[in-house]
Design a protein around this motif. Structure first.
Motif, PDB file in Angstrom:
ATOM      1  N   VAL A 167      -4.709   1.925   2.328  1.00 29.08           N
ATOM      2  CA  VAL A 167      -4.707   2.484   0.981  1.00 29.08           C
ATOM      3  C   VAL A 167      -4.155   1.455  -0.001  1.00 29.08           C
ATOM      4  N   ARG A 168      -4.854   1.296  -1.122  1.00 29.66           N
ATOM      5  CA  ARG A 168      -4.358   0.467  -2.227  1.00 29.66           C
ATOM      6  C   ARG A 168      -4.405   1.301  -3.502  1.00 29.66           C
ATOM      7  N   ILE A 169      -3.276   1.352  -4.191  1.00 27.14           N
ATOM      8  CA  ILE A 169      -3.175   2.160  -5.403  1.00 27.14           C
ATOM      9  C   ILE A 169      -2.800   1.245  -6.557  1.00 27.14           C
ATOM     10  N   GLY A 170      -3.646   1.240  -7.599  1.00 29.10           N
ATOM     11  CA  GLY A 170      -3.458   0.360  -8.743  1.00 29.10           C
ATOM     12  C   GLY A 170      -2.333   0.812  -9.660  1.00 29.10           C
ATOM     13  N   VAL A 171      -2.082   0.018 -10.693  1.00 30.17           N
ATOM     14  CA  VAL A 171      -0.987   0.263 -11.638  1.00 30.17           C
ATOM     15  C   VAL A 171      -1.067   1.687 -12.198  1.00 30.17           C
ATOM     16  N   GLY A 172       0.022   2.436 -12.017  1.00 25.58           N
ATOM     17  CA  GLY A 172       0.076   3.795 -12.554  1.00 25.58           C
ATOM     18  C   GLY A 172      -0.821   4.793 -11.863  1.00 25.58           C
ATOM     19  N   GLY A 173      -1.393   4.430 -10.731  1.00 25.41           N
ATOM     20  CA  GLY A 173      -2.297   5.333 -10.013  1.00 25.41           C
ATOM     21  C   GLY A 173      -1.551   6.301  -9.112  1.00 25.41           C
ATOM     22  N   LEU A 196       1.315  -0.318  -2.987  1.00 26.54           N
ATOM     23  CA  LEU A 196       1.483   0.275  -4.310  1.00 26.54           C
ATOM     24  C   LEU A 196       1.669  -0.813  -5.358  1.00 26.54           C
ATOM     25  N   ALA A 197       0.867  -0.762  -6.430  1.00 26.37           N
ATOM     26  CA  ALA A 197       1.088  -1.628  -7.580  1.00 26.37           C
ATOM     27  C   ALA A 197       2.184  -1.031  -8.458  1.00 26.37           C
ATOM     28  N   ASP A 198       2.519  -1.687  -9.541  1.00 26.80           N
ATOM     29  CA  ASP A 198       3.588  -1.233 -10.428  1.00 26.80           C
ATOM     30  C   ASP A 198       3.313   0.180 -10.940  1.00 26.80           C
ATOM     31  N   GLY A 199       4.283   1.069 -10.775  1.00 30.67           N
ATOM     32  CA  GLY A 199       4.156   2.430 -11.277  1.00 30.67           C
ATOM     33  C   GLY A 199       3.253   3.334 -10.462  1.00 30.67           C
TER      34      GLY A 199
END
Length: 240
Positions: free
Chosen positions: A87-93, A118-121
Motif C-alpha cells: 500500500v502507498r498513500i499519497g500526501v493527505g490521503g 505513508l507520505a506526509d499527512g
C-alpha cells in the motif's frame, strides 16, 4: 498469479479509479472527486496450497479510499502459500480497509505480509482478523508480518509466527483468533489498554477462541469516524 491493483487519483467531476483483477476481483461501488468505495472478493478459490496472491493499492494525494472486504480469505491445506499487500498513500490521503477474517485451516502453511508506506499527512485504518482453523480445527501454520513506514522511518514493524498444531506459550495461548484495529498517521480516540505508537497511531487488539461478538466492532466505528474527520479537514485545506 496476476497482481490485483487498485489505484485512486483525484479528478473532476469524478476521481480516476484503476482496477485490475488478479486473485481478487475489485469492483467500484461509488466515487466522487476525491473519494472511492471499492469492494473486493475472491476471483476464485484462494488461498489454495501453492497460491501466491499480490495486492497493490495506491491512494493519490488528498484522496480517500474505502475498501469493503467480501467473504474474507481461507488458506487451505497444501504447499506453502502467500498473501502480500503493498500500500502507498499519497500526501493527505486516507485508506480505510475493514478486512474480514483470514482463516488458516488444518494443514495449511500461509505467509501474510502487509506493507504500508505513508507520505506526509497520510493515514490508514485497517481491521485485521487472523484465525487458526475453522470450527473444530486447530489450524495450520501462519507467519504474519505488518510493516508501516512514513517519511521519517518505521512506524510499526510486527511479526507473528503461530502454528495451531504446536501452540507456543506467550503467543496466542489457548486462543485461536487475534483481532486488531490498527490506526496509523493519526491519533484515534484513546482507550485504556490500547498500544499507542511513538508517532501518531494506535492499535486495539483482542484475543479469543471465536470470531463472533468482538468488542472491537465499536472501536472500528469510532476510529473510522476520527479518520474521516481528519480526511475532511485535509480536503478543506487542499481546496483553499
Amino acid at each position: 498469479m496476476t497482481p490485483t491493483r487498485i489505484a485512486l487519483t483525484a479528478g473532476e467531476p469524478r476521481a480516476h479509479v484503476q482496477l485490475a483483477v488478479g486473485a481478487l476481483a475489485p469492483r467500484l461501488i461509488t466515487r466522487d472527486a476525491t473519494r472511492a468505495h471499492v469492494a473486493v472478493t475472491a476471483a476464485g478459490m484462494v488461498l489454495l496450497g501453492g497460491d501466491h496472491v499480490h495486492v497493490a493499492i495506491d491512494v493519490g494525494p488528498g484522496c480517500t479510499l474505502e475498501i469493503e472486504d467480501v467473504g474474507g480469505t481461507v488458506a487451505y491445506r497444501g504447499a506453502p502459500s502467500s498473501w502480500v499487500l503493498d500500500v502507498r498513500i499519497g500526501v493527505g490521503g486516507t485508506l480505510l480497509w475493514h478486512g474480514l477474517p483470514f482463516v488458516v485451516t488444518d494443514g495449511a502453511d500461509a505467509e501474510r505480509r502487509s506493507s504500508l508506506t505513508l507520505a506526509d499527512g497520510a493515514r490508514a485504518l485497517i481491521r485485521e482478523t487472523l484465525v487458526l482453523g475453522r470450527h473444530g480445527e486447530r489450524g495450520g501454520r501462519l507467519t504474519s508480518e505488518l510493516t508501516v513506514v512514513d517519511e521519517t522511518g518505521p512506524v510499526l514493524i510486527e511479526r507473528l509466527e503461530a502454528d495451531g498444531a504446536a501452540p507456543q506459550p506467550g503467543v496466542l495461548g489457548q486462543n485461536r483468533v487475534i483481532d486488531a484495529v490498527i490506526a496509523v498517521g493519526f491519533r484515534p480516540p484513546a482507550r485504556p489498554g490500547d498500544l499507542e505508537f511513538d508517532r501518531p497511531g494506535s492499535m486495539a487488539r483482542h484475543l479469543s477462541d471465536h470470531t463472533h461478538g468482538s468488542p472491537l466492532d465499536p472501536v472500528w466505528d469510532a476510529w473510522a469516524g476520527a479518520a474521516a474527520e481528519r480526511a475532511h479537514a485535509e480536503e478543506a485545506v487542499i481546496a483553499r
